[in-house]
Design an enzyme around this catalytic site. Sequence first.
Site, PDB file in Angstrom:
ATOM      1  N   ASP A   1       5.315  27.475  17.127  1.00 54.72           N
ATOM      2  CA  ASP A   1       4.354  27.827  18.162  1.00 54.72           C
ATOM      3  C   ASP A   1       4.718  27.104  19.457  1.00 54.72           C
ATOM      4  O   ASP A   1       4.946  25.890  19.453  1.00 54.72           O
ATOM      5  CB  ASP A   1       2.938  27.454  17.716  1.00 54.72           C
ATOM      6  CG  ASP A   1       1.878  28.246  18.469  1.00 54.72           C
ATOM      7  OD1 ASP A   1       2.226  29.263  19.098  1.00 54.72           O
ATOM      8  OD2 ASP A   1       0.707  27.853  18.425  1.00 54.72           O
TER       9      ASP A   1
ATOM     10  N   HIS B   1      -3.216  26.787  30.470  1.00 52.65           N
ATOM     11  CA  HIS B   1      -3.779  26.242  29.229  1.00 52.65           C
ATOM     12  C   HIS B   1      -3.398  24.769  29.067  1.00 52.65           C
ATOM     13  O   HIS B   1      -4.246  23.931  28.754  1.00 52.65           O
ATOM     14  CB  HIS B   1      -3.264  27.064  28.040  1.00 52.65           C
ATOM     15  CG  HIS B   1      -3.609  26.484  26.703  1.00 52.65           C
ATOM     16  ND1 HIS B   1      -4.883  26.498  26.184  1.00 52.65           N
ATOM     17  CD2 HIS B   1      -2.828  25.867  25.771  1.00 52.65           C
ATOM     18  CE1 HIS B   1      -4.889  25.923  24.983  1.00 52.65           C
ATOM     19  NE2 HIS B   1      -3.661  25.527  24.718  1.00 52.65           N
TER      20      HIS B   1
ATOM     21  N   ARG C   1      -6.394  14.139  27.739  1.00 60.43           N
ATOM     22  CA  ARG C   1      -5.778  13.025  28.484  1.00 60.43           C
ATOM     23  C   ARG C   1      -6.174  13.147  29.954  1.00 60.43           C
ATOM     24  O   ARG C   1      -5.367  13.588  30.785  1.00 60.43           O
ATOM     25  CB  ARG C   1      -4.237  13.101  28.411  1.00 60.43           C
ATOM     26  CG  ARG C   1      -3.596  12.856  27.057  1.00 60.43           C
ATOM     27  CD  ARG C   1      -2.093  13.130  27.139  1.00 60.43           C
ATOM     28  NE  ARG C   1      -1.801  14.452  27.651  1.00 60.43           N
ATOM     29  CZ  ARG C   1      -1.817  15.572  26.923  1.00 60.43           C
ATOM     30  NH1 ARG C   1      -2.062  15.507  25.648  1.00 60.43           N
ATOM     31  NH2 ARG C   1      -1.576  16.750  27.488  1.00 60.43           N
TER      32      ARG C   1
ATOM     33  N   GLU D   1      -7.235  30.755  19.493  1.00 54.88           N
ATOM     34  CA  GLU D   1      -6.288  30.715  20.600  1.00 54.88           C
ATOM     35  C   GLU D   1      -5.661  32.097  20.751  1.00 54.88           C
ATOM     36  O   GLU D   1      -5.113  32.643  19.787  1.00 54.88           O
ATOM     37  CB  GLU D   1      -5.210  29.643  20.404  1.00 54.88           C
ATOM     38  CG  GLU D   1      -5.789  28.234  20.521  1.00 54.88           C
ATOM     39  CD  GLU D   1      -4.754  27.128  20.694  1.00 54.88           C
ATOM     40  OE1 GLU D   1      -5.083  26.123  21.320  1.00 54.88           O
ATOM     41  OE2 GLU D   1      -3.624  27.277  20.198  1.00 54.88           O
TER      42      GLU D   1
ATOM     43  N   GLU E   1      -2.917  34.430  21.619  1.00 51.20           N
ATOM     44  CA  GLU E   1      -1.468  34.315  21.767  1.00 51.20           C
ATOM     45  C   GLU E   1      -0.786  35.642  21.464  1.00 51.20           C
ATOM     46  O   GLU E   1      -1.365  36.542  20.851  1.00 51.20           O
ATOM     47  CB  GLU E   1      -0.907  33.274  20.777  1.00 51.20           C
ATOM     48  CG  GLU E   1      -1.517  31.899  20.901  1.00 51.20           C
ATOM     49  CD  GLU E   1      -0.683  30.804  20.240  1.00 51.20           C
ATOM     50  OE1 GLU E   1       0.498  31.057  19.895  1.00 51.20           O
ATOM     51  OE2 GLU E   1      -1.214  29.692  20.073  1.00 51.20           O
TER      52      GLU E   1
ATOM     53  N   ASP F   1      -4.125  31.641  16.877  1.00 51.71           N
ATOM     54  CA  ASP F   1      -3.818  30.315  16.342  1.00 51.71           C
ATOM     55  C   ASP F   1      -5.128  29.523  16.245  1.00 51.71           C
ATOM     56  O   ASP F   1      -5.443  28.696  17.095  1.00 51.71           O
ATOM     57  CB  ASP F   1      -2.823  29.641  17.303  1.00 51.71           C
ATOM     58  CG  ASP F   1      -2.497  28.219  16.892  1.00 51.71           C
ATOM     59  OD1 ASP F   1      -2.548  27.919  15.690  1.00 51.71           O
ATOM     60  OD2 ASP F   1      -2.188  27.409  17.793  1.00 51.71           O
TER      61      ASP F   1
ATOM     62  N   ARG G   1     -10.733  21.675  16.930  1.00 48.92           N
ATOM     63  CA  ARG G   1     -10.489  20.726  18.027  1.00 48.92           C
ATOM     64  C   ARG G   1     -10.855  19.295  17.681  1.00 48.92           C
ATOM     65  O   ARG G   1     -10.235  18.357  18.205  1.00 48.92           O
ATOM     66  CB  ARG G   1     -11.272  21.154  19.267  1.00 48.92           C
ATOM     67  CG  ARG G   1     -10.972  22.568  19.742  1.00 48.92           C
ATOM     68  CD  ARG G   1      -9.520  22.742  20.083  1.00 48.92           C
ATOM     69  NE  ARG G   1      -9.273  24.114  20.557  1.00 48.92           N
ATOM     70  CZ  ARG G   1      -8.056  24.562  20.832  1.00 48.92           C
ATOM     71  NH1 ARG G   1      -6.985  23.789  20.673  1.00 48.92           N
ATOM     72  NH2 ARG G   1      -7.885  25.808  21.253  1.00 48.92           N
TER      73      ARG G   1
ATOM     74  N   GLN H   1      -8.135  17.971  15.564  1.00 51.32           N
ATOM     75  CA  GLN H   1      -6.933  17.840  16.404  1.00 51.32           C
ATOM     76  C   GLN H   1      -6.961  16.562  17.239  1.00 51.32           C
ATOM     77  O   GLN H   1      -5.963  15.834  17.314  1.00 51.32           O
ATOM     78  CB  GLN H   1      -6.837  19.062  17.321  1.00 51.32           C
ATOM     79  CG  GLN H   1      -5.542  19.161  18.118  1.00 51.32           C
ATOM     80  CD  GLN H   1      -5.454  20.469  18.913  1.00 51.32           C
ATOM     81  OE1 GLN H   1      -6.295  21.353  18.766  1.00 51.32           O
ATOM     82  NE2 GLN H   1      -4.436  20.583  19.735  1.00 51.32           N
TER      83      GLN H   1
ATOM     84  N   LYS I   1      -4.591  22.974  12.654  1.00 54.85           N
ATOM     85  CA  LYS I   1      -4.025  24.302  12.903  1.00 54.85           C
ATOM     86  C   LYS I   1      -3.595  25.027  11.622  1.00 54.85           C
ATOM     87  O   LYS I   1      -3.544  26.260  11.611  1.00 54.85           O
ATOM     88  CB  LYS I   1      -2.764  24.168  13.767  1.00 54.85           C
ATOM     89  CG  LYS I   1      -2.972  23.484  15.120  1.00 54.85           C
ATOM     90  CD  LYS I   1      -3.384  24.464  16.189  1.00 54.85           C
ATOM     91  CE  LYS I   1      -3.223  23.872  17.578  1.00 54.85           C
ATOM     92  NZ  LYS I   1      -3.553  24.863  18.614  1.00 54.85           N
TER      93      LYS I   1
ATOM     94  N   THR J   1      -3.667  31.273  10.424  1.00 51.72           N
ATOM     95  CA  THR J   1      -3.162  31.909  11.646  1.00 51.72           C
ATOM     96  C   THR J   1      -3.208  33.408  11.366  1.00 51.72           C
ATOM     97  O   THR J   1      -2.778  33.843  10.297  1.00 51.72           O
ATOM     98  CB  THR J   1      -1.705  31.479  11.935  1.00 51.72           C
ATOM     99  OG1 THR J   1      -1.649  30.057  12.035  1.00 51.72           O
ATOM    100  CG2 THR J   1      -1.176  32.099  13.223  1.00 51.72           C
TER     101      THR J   1
ATOM    102  N   THR K   1      -1.291  29.573  23.684  1.00 54.10           N
ATOM    103  CA  THR K   1      -2.482  30.187  24.260  1.00 54.10           C
ATOM    104  C   THR K   1      -2.202  30.722  25.655  1.00 54.10           C
ATOM    105  O   THR K   1      -1.710  29.994  26.510  1.00 54.10           O
ATOM    106  CB  THR K   1      -3.605  29.136  24.344  1.00 54.10           C
ATOM    107  OG1 THR K   1      -3.724  28.529  23.063  1.00 54.10           O
ATOM    108  CG2 THR K   1      -4.919  29.774  24.744  1.00 54.10           C
TER     109      THR K   1
ATOM    110  N   GLU L   1     -11.462  25.796  26.510  1.00 48.95           N
ATOM    111  CA  GLU L   1     -11.358  25.919  27.956  1.00 48.95           C
ATOM    112  C   GLU L   1     -12.588  26.602  28.552  1.00 48.95           C
ATOM    113  O   GLU L   1     -13.131  26.154  29.564  1.00 48.95           O
ATOM    114  CB  GLU L   1     -10.092  26.703  28.325  1.00 48.95           C
ATOM    115  CG  GLU L   1      -8.809  25.976  27.951  1.00 48.95           C
ATOM    116  CD  GLU L   1      -7.634  26.943  27.832  1.00 48.95           C
ATOM    117  OE1 GLU L   1      -7.012  27.235  28.859  1.00 48.95           O
ATOM    118  OE2 GLU L   1      -7.359  27.414  26.712  1.00 48.95           O
TER     119      GLU L   1
END
Lengths: 444, 444
Positions: free
Chosen positions: B142, B149, B158, B214, B216, B248, B252, B255, B268, B272, B374, B388
């Site tokens: 991936d 994104h 971050r 996600e 994709e 995907d 969160r 993650q 993840k 999928t 994404t 998002e």
Amino acid sequence: MSIALNETHDPALTSWVAAANAPECDFPIQNLPFAVFRRAGTGEDFRAGVAIGDQVFDLGAAAGAGVFANHDAATQAAAAACRHAALNALMALGPVAWSALRLALSRMLRHGAPEHAALERFLVPQSAAEFTLPAHIGDYTDFYTSIHHATAVGRLFRPDEPLLPNYKWVPIGYHGRASSIGVSGQSFPRPQGQTRVPGAAAPSFGPARRLDYELELGLFIGPGNDQGLPIPVAEAERHVFGLCLLNDWSARDLQAWEYQPLGPFLAKNFATTISPWIVTLEALAPYRAAWTRPADDPAPLPYLDAPDLRSAGALDISLEVLLETAAMRAAGQPPARLSVSNFRHSYWTIAQLVAHHTVNGCNLRAGDLLGSGTQSGPQPEEAGSLLELTVGGKQGLTLPNGEQRTFLEDGDAVILRGWCAGEGKPRIGFGICRGEIRQTSLHG
Amino acid sequence: MSIALNETHDPALTSWVAAANAPECDFPIQNLPFAVFRRAGTGEDFRAGVAIGDQVFDLGAAAGAGVFANHDAATQAAAAACRHAALNALMALGPVAWSALRLALSRMLRHGAPEHAALERFLVPQSAAEFTLPAHIGDYTDFYTSIHHATAVGRLFRPDEPLLPNYKWVPIGYHGRASSIGVSGQSFPRPQGQTRVPGAAAPSFGPARRLDYELELGLFIGPGNDQGLPIPVAEAERHVFGLCLLNDWSARDLQAWEYQPLGPFLAKNFATTISPWIVTLEALAPYRAAWTRPADDPAPLPYLDAPDLRSAGALDISLEVLLETAAMRAAGQPPARLSVSNFRHSYWTIAQLVAHHTVNGCNLRAGDLLGSGTQSGPQPEEAGSLLELTVGGKQGLTLPNGEQRTFLEDGDAVILRGWCAGEGKPRIGFGICRGEIRQTSLHG
């Protein structure tokens, strides 16, 4: 945990294959590891074999010839699965079948077995055998179970925070590349890619200059689980067929530049080498060891905890890395030992890895491969990579022939070995896992 | 780049399958995407089919009945490969064979074709078909190609450094899990795992509370490359069979706690979902678009640069996410649109992904799957994930029926759609990719 010993573990057993009884042999009758092989140069179909002394017992041929016809159903099913060119079908059968076949083989191959004369024809010298990957590997996951490795590498990549806050709680792992896994004997050109000198504005492109090995064990999955149905930690070892040696080749300069935020990719996926022989979990039963943690460390969360985890969750497997340079080969010199370590230092057990991997509903399939992560021991000289042994390339190693190394050079071969031994126990070994960096360059 | 148009792209073509000529149909004769299917409820062998209107043209049956016997060798080889239960053999043949089969199908299925009467019996209504994964996926990678994104998610994970220094140089990617990929219609229980409230001393264990999708595209690899032999960027598209939709799914909260330092894992790998239909790169040729970057951004390194990259490296594919809650289903209400985006915003092209993946010598195999990452567009409402759209769960969405969502609830189904359209061009679509979070819980 598979800690029960039975007649196949008896240290007094010897085989009618004489070489199996030599004291330093990796493959005595108490071991009986599996591989997929054929006679080299014949173009025959690959099939399963079991190691005994310096021979391969041709399980595929023996099963095809009806050698197991009078055995119980579990043994017959296991033997029939050995006729395939991959061990996936055998792995899918589970521990009852594996154990039945092991017992049958132990009885057939031991000294004085009535079948001795009839079975001689199924022996192929290991020196005349060609090996391939033991299974079709649907997915390969690599873990990070040595806290000594995680701390030493973390210090180089993140001096301010070597060991991240999740390490003592989460068996950290990531998905690796299945397509580039090769069996011992694999060679590959030095990878190329992007690297960036710390502080430089832009990266540059070229051959990796910090090419390294990683000393690991691989773990082959047995029956596996359906998606959405986690494997409880107490049942996890029923899903582990056995262990092999694994070298997770790594390009440290590519890794440093690419690994944030999604982890290593091109730094690792150009090649991974495993040993042809898989030592079953049953063969390893005499080498169970206590799983210990420093008193201040957190207890595992309940989904990672099991009744006999502390008494017997770990495995006492000695591991060794040897380096054979092109100059050594040319001069007929033996490889040089770089380090010795042991899997008993692992911060997480194999049962915990399986339970963690599936706790979210992820499905494991028979033949999937889990890497242990680099098995560095607590002492600096027990490090499982050059990155650690040379402190990030700052302290070169001098080899016995006078050559210097910080990272690997073209023509270098790395050889991993592993074995179990102990007072009153038969020594069993993993054979070798050898990979070589080609002297020719990669073509774009 | 596969930018040459030919008679199969002619917007004036119509099919003798009437539904293919409806203006909003995803599958006009200019599309001809591939899937693997069988008639539902029959237990038949799976085989390849091509979509035309509301029908599947049964390629496996047609090839078996000798329909392609008088065609050229390339077409015959491609048709023969369609008899298998996976498209890997067709994918391995490469663009000459793919193109030959596409031309043959276009001529057979177009209005007025002399074969019309003889071919009617190979039509299976899509509503009566059952689909499976279109290929055996040896490895799934991936990528992370939307800078919008990466920036939006980076800001949440971050805040001090949303976009890392490597992003504009390296097509960031990581290995995903192949075993848990399912075809549209997949459902799975909510994953459970470790999470940690920011600032808490210890993690807790339980069901993921921040479950997300996600948006994709997936890219299926054609012939692939041998280990140690990179695919140059100028040849890369010859190794791309086609594209599908890909969700995907992501937890969160898992993650955030697990992803350092080796990337996402349990967050993840529980599931999928991909669409059954693969739209070939040749079908997408009319929707080539300019690949642009802000003037201040660095030029790609030479191994990622190609002559017609800037003029035609991108693909103009509209993408849409729909949410169908259990309440909507019960009330017979249509799904609610969450966002619309477009693949032309991708920071990296499909050719660059293939070139980057192999530049270190990593081998791709026919049937390997690459995810685009994404596909969030430049505007906040074009975001390809709830993370998002809700700004990390802080701003809830109100659905048309009054329900609120920050993340996904049990019983929610996410539906992805994709299509290409433009002035004077035939509209072609990807069908749907639907996955659902089961209302039953996961069993440990």
